[in-house]
Design a protein around this motif. Structure first.
Motif, mmCIF file in Angstrom:
data_model
loop_
_atom_site.group_PDB
_atom_site.id
_atom_site.type_symbol
_atom_site.label_atom_id
_atom_site.label_comp_id
_atom_site.label_asym_id
_atom_site.label_seq_id
_atom_site.Cartn_x
_atom_site.Cartn_y
_atom_site.Cartn_z
ATOM 1 N N GLN A 1 31.571 50.371 43.405
ATOM 2 C CA GLN A 1 32.060 49.318 44.304
ATOM 3 C C GLN A 1 31.967 47.943 43.645
ATOM 4 O O GLN A 1 32.871 47.113 43.782
ATOM 5 C CB GLN A 1 31.270 49.335 45.607
ATOM 6 N N LYS B 1 34.476 47.007 40.563
ATOM 7 C CA LYS B 1 35.799 46.489 40.885
ATOM 8 C C LYS B 1 35.859 44.977 40.704
ATOM 9 O O LYS B 1 36.868 44.439 40.235
ATOM 10 C CB LYS B 1 36.176 46.873 42.314
ATOM 11 N N TYR C 1 38.306 50.071 37.765
ATOM 12 C CA TYR C 1 38.186 51.182 38.706
ATOM 13 C C TYR C 1 37.748 52.426 37.950
ATOM 14 O O TYR C 1 38.294 52.741 36.887
ATOM 15 C CB TYR C 1 39.530 51.473 39.379
ATOM 16 N N CYS D 1 40.020 42.875 40.646
ATOM 17 C CA CYS D 1 39.862 43.844 41.723
ATOM 18 C C CYS D 1 38.686 43.367 42.578
ATOM 19 O O CYS D 1 38.065 42.351 42.288
ATOM 20 C CB CYS D 1 39.569 45.239 41.173
ATOM 21 N N GLY D 2 38.371 44.092 43.644
ATOM 22 C CA GLY D 2 37.210 43.771 44.459
ATOM 23 C C GLY D 2 37.507 42.885 45.650
ATOM 24 O O GLY D 2 38.635 42.434 45.864
#
Length: 674
Positions: free
Chosen positions: A48, A51, A56, A141-142
């Motif tokens: 998690q 990210k 990923y 990402c995230g």
């Protein structure tokens, strides 16, 4: 550690991810510990947080074997505000893809690059290499601001485009994570040399306006918990929708005066496309106009909108956590009022804007200062060498020989710019020798406008194929269009392997959204300029039934469309009830097929038929011979009357005929067994 103020919905139990962020010490643990461990993958908690660092964890689903460990690998995504890729960075990415990846690069729908196939043991080296070559993966990402998009066209004689580039970079800097975790983990604490931030950006990050900032923390804008979900931003100019502005959480539209001087920005908020099948509470949504702000206030309005989502977004249900749901639940007026509390003053009414149009900027163009730019179409964004088609080699050679910067587009294409006119012939010759199609008029009419997400085998969320399937499906759609007399028709087709919408299917004129293995939900009615949402037309269409289901829709379109009307506009105008009624009355005089045996290479079936379409009392005869290639499957013949009833039932229910037949036969055999 200073934590963010509790969310107004903090009385409800937060999602698990909120706890992972809270306990991470600003994105450090457990990533920092686990990256040093000699394992093939990270723990669920680390995944998690990974990210936020731009990666990923995936596995090659083609290689899954029951009882064996997954074939773990990692996708790395770069963050390139406005799509800018300096020559040095491109060459580094090209080399990394060969040394540590799967020998391809993939241009994304948010103007970045993705590397696939990286092993955990090589992840640190890959990220460090990207950073040392003027790139970054931080925040790609995230639950954070993602890559800030802007029109990629390098028109030097249109200042509004230069402002869009400038403010895309500045907003990206403003909303970039301030934690030192990224450099500590991937570069052993060494912060690479990067472009100097704008003084206005630095000042805005330190200036607290009515609670927009959180004091005494590494993350003055985000706080301990960061955002409830991803937060997507774009900056564009009036009339230019090359970046799908209505699909963003926040869009700024540059407003200039008659002299071309920047005056301010129109603000849109609340767009987003991710959804979940059979969860009606999840939905795609277009951004709303919020108002206008002067250029001096642009960073304050960005902070105010981010703070509103940060403090009031849903942190208990991740399916309900995007800004679009806050806009939907509150309404625009309440949302605007709350933003104004953080902003410190009223937001002015929006300035009038021209109609937004989609542009792809392909081919050769003058950039307004005597130099040229060249837009190159990349099929589904995949940069690779394959036989005589050597796109990857061609791009590397162009960058090496001419040291050209790149702007990636939101349509998975790229633009070379700052090209000396004297170099045009040499670049064109290089592309020709490498088998790369450079003339946009020679690109297949549907392919030029189409997009697909990667899906299988790398994406863990994919339900079915997308990138690997769309070339064949576009060809089959083209065959149907040719058959019914729409040889020159083109429209926006998009495909995703799941409903998360990474290729923005819900803005397309025709979209396929993965709903089951080899099956798709069908969406119709988006606009050619991506300014209107499509709507779900059929819940599940098996790929073998594409021709059968689309042919009557295309015939109806040909008969009933107005002059110059696009396919998406037609579907929106006439409505799905009319389309389904026409399809139900569209009869096919099918001939019986011969007995079929298994063949590992598939089945080539010639169907000579005469078809009639009935609409508004008119009959249109269509005689044709179709050669269609299908996967191997056994068949039975149906009487014409039964076939027509089956097709009508399938059309009225929005379901494929094979599904109805399967259900009917199962019920029949169950009754026999009783």
């Amino acid at each position: 550690m200073v934590k963010s103020p509790p969310s107004p919905i903090a009385s409800r139990k937060p999602s698990k991810v909120e706890g992972i962020k809270e306990n991470s010490n600003f994105l450090r643990e457990p990533v920092a510990t686990e990256v040093l461990q000699d394992t093939t993958h990270f723990s669920e908690d680390a995944v998690q947080l990974l990210k936020f660092h731009g990666s990923y964890q995936q596995d090659n689903r083609d290689n899954r074997v029951k009882g064996q460990e997954k074939d773990y690998q990692f996708m790395l995504r770069t963050k390139n505000p406005g799509g800018l890729v300096p020559p040095q960075l491109y060459l580094a990415l090209d080399k990394l893809s060969d040394e540590y990846g799967n020998h391809t690069l993939r241009a994304t729908t948010r103007q970045g690059f993705q590397l696939h196939g990286i092993l955990k043991k090589n992840l640190k080296t890959a990220i460090a290499t990207i950073v040392k070559n003027l790139g970054s993966t931080l925040g790609a990402c995230g639950d954070i601001n993602r890559n800030v998009m802007a029109p990629p066209v390098p028109w030097k004689n249109r200042p509004e485009y230069q402002y869009a580039w400038e403010y895309a970079q500045n907003v990206a800097d403003l909303l970039s994570p301030q934690t030192g975790a990224y450099y500590e983990i991937w570069l052993d604490g060494e912060k690479a040399i990067s472009a100097e931030e704008s003084p206005e950006v630095k000042a805005a990050r330190q200036r607290d306006t009515n609670g927009t900032l959180i004091s005494n923390t590494e993350e003055p804008i985000y706080g301990t918990y960061y955002m409830p979900r991803k937060f997507k931003v774009s900056v564009t100019v009036p009339g230019d929708n090359s970046i799908d502005l209505y699909s963003q959480d926040l869009t700024l539209v540059v407003i200039t005066n008659e002299k071309g001087e920047l005056e301010g920005f129109n603000v849109f908020a609340g767009g987003g496309l991710g959804r979940t099948h059979n969860k009606e509470e999840t939905f795609a949504r277009l951004a709303d106009p919020i108002g206008y702000v002067d250029k001096a206030d642009v960073y304050e309005i960005v902070k105010a909108i981010v703070a509103t989502q940060r403090d009031y977004g849903d942190r208990t249900d991740r399916r309900h956590a995007r800004l679009k749901y806050l806009l939907h639940d509150w309404g625009v007026e309440k949302f605007r009022a709350k933003v104004e509390e953080y902003f410190g003053k009223a937001i002015a009414p929006s300035k009038e804007l021209p109609e937004f149009k989609y542009h792809d900027f392909l081919g050769w163009h003058e950039q307004g200062d005597g130099k040229l730019f060249f837009g190159l179409s990349i099929d589904n964004g995949r940069v690779k060498d394959e036989g005589s088609f050597q796109l990857k080699t061609a791009l590397r050679e162009i960058v090496e020989q001419f040291n050209l910067p790149i702007r990636l587009t939101a349509h998975q294409n790229l633009i070379f710019y700052e090209i000396a006119p004297a170099d045009k012939a040499a670049i064109q010759d290089l592309l020709d020798r490498r088998g790369v199609i450079s003339d946009p008029s020679k690109i297949a009419r549907l392919e030029r406008l189409a997009m697909a997400c990667p899906a299988l085998p790398t994406c863990g969320l994919a339900i079915t194929e997308s990138e690997r399937a769309i070339p064949g499906i576009l060809e089959r759609i083209g065959t149907v269009l040719d058959k019914v007399g729409l040889q020159n028709e083109e429209f926006v087709v998009r495909m995703t392997g799941c409903p998360n919408g990474c290729a923005r299917p819900y803005m397309a004129e025709l979209a396929f959204v993965g709903s089951a293995p080899e099956s798709y939900q069908v969406w119709l009615g988006g606009s050619p300029n991506q300014t209107r949402l499509a709507q779900p037309y059929m819940e599940r269409l098996h790929h073998n039934d594409i021709e059968t289901q689309l042919e009557p829709i295309f015939v109806y379109f040909k008969q009933a469309k107005t002059a110059e009307e696009s396919f998406g506009d037609f579907c929106d105008r006439v409505g799905f009830d009319a389309i389904r009624e026409f399809a139900a009355n569209y009869t096919t005089q099918a001939v019986a097929t011969s007995d079929i045996t298994d063949d590992s290479d598939g089945l080539v079936e010639a169907i000579a038929d005469s078809r009639t379409a009935e609409s508004e009392g008119q009959e249109v005869a269509i005689a044709n011979t179709t050669i269609a290639t299908y996967k191997t499957r056994r068949r039975v013949s149906l009487q014409h009357e039964v076939y027509d009833k089956l097709k009508a039932a399938a059309a009225s229910q929005g379901r494929p005929m094979t599904e109805l037949v399967h259900e009917a036969l199962e019920a029949y055999f169950q009754n026999l067994e009783k």
